[in-house]
Design a protein around this motif. Sequence first.
Motif, PDB file in Angstrom:
ATOM      1  N   GLY A  91       7.594   2.637   0.721  1.00  0.00           N
ATOM      2  CA  GLY A  91       8.145   2.607   2.074  1.00  0.00           C
ATOM      3  C   GLY A  91       9.524   1.827   2.307  1.00  0.00           C
ATOM      4  O   GLY A  91      10.003   0.948   1.371  1.00  0.00           O
ATOM      5  N   ARG A 101       0.765  -1.075  -0.110  1.00  0.00           N
ATOM      6  CA  ARG A 101      -0.071  -0.049   0.145  1.00  0.00           C
ATOM      7  C   ARG A 101       0.952   1.314   0.070  1.00  0.00           C
ATOM      8  O   ARG A 101       0.525   2.134  -0.785  1.00  0.00           O
ATOM      9  CB  ARG A 101      -1.071   0.218   1.226  1.00  0.00           C
ATOM     10  CG  ARG A 101      -1.799   1.370   1.389  1.00  0.00           C
ATOM     11  CD  ARG A 101      -2.817   1.122   2.372  1.00  0.00           C
ATOM     12  NE  ARG A 101      -3.877   0.150   2.192  1.00  0.00           N
ATOM     13  CZ  ARG A 101      -4.806  -0.325   2.997  1.00  0.00           C
ATOM     14  NH1 ARG A 101      -4.916   0.422   4.167  1.00  0.00           N
ATOM     15  NH2 ARG A 101      -5.474  -1.188   2.445  1.00  0.00           N
ATOM     16  N   ASN A 102       1.863   1.114   0.794  1.00  0.00           N
ATOM     17  CA  ASN A 102       2.853   2.160   0.801  1.00  0.00           C
ATOM     18  C   ASN A 102       3.941   1.812  -0.142  1.00  0.00           C
ATOM     19  O   ASN A 102       5.092   1.029   0.335  1.00  0.00           O
ATOM     20  CB  ASN A 102       3.393   2.645   2.199  1.00  0.00           C
ATOM     21  CG  ASN A 102       4.314   3.755   2.362  1.00  0.00           C
ATOM     22  OD1 ASN A 102       4.595   4.218   1.289  1.00  0.00           O
ATOM     23  ND2 ASN A 102       5.118   3.802   3.173  1.00  0.00           N
TER      24      ASN A 102
END
Length: 201
Positions: free
Chosen positions: A44, A40-41
């Motif tokens: 990240g 989702r990130n």
Amino acid sequence: MIKRNLLVMGLAVLLSACGFQLRGTGTNQLTITELDVSARNAYGDTVRQLRQVLENSGVKITANAPYKLVLTDEKETQRSASYTGNSGTAEYQLNNVVKYEIQGPSHLTLLSDKVEAYKVYLQDGSNVAGSTQEGDMIRKEMRRDLIQQLVLRLEQLTPAQLEVLQQQAEAKAKAEADAIEAARKAQEETPQQSPLELQNQ
């Protein structure tokens, strides 16, 4: 003592000659050779470092891979564990949870699970900068721990197991689609009463 050391060394050599490696010490223990990895990130640190670890283990990270590892959620929490009175020092517990899915062809979810890590550290009120640096170091350690857990989970999976999970997911999806279609047909075949008929009743 020397004999015992020689015995241990001899056993280690014998086991390594047979292809035995302690978990986590080998360079490539994954039987999955290709994998798509997303999160989702997308930018990240966790997904970026996970890709690097997998590539170093010989896994080809590609969008064309038959299976996909998706980090669906990553959540970090911090809570006070204890206080030490007037000294300004407090004990904090950091907790980091990463939820993930492994998806097969047609984006079917084959399995979903989570990995979790937590650490406790002291925050010195009289040395905020030092405590902040220590907290950052602990977060990095926790991220490495989570990535190691994810890789260990992947090591336990084989292409044959993934194929079985894919077949089960396809059967489940077909059963659900058949149930929806049957419900739709049943609704269509049920005589619908007009508003006038309902008023006469």
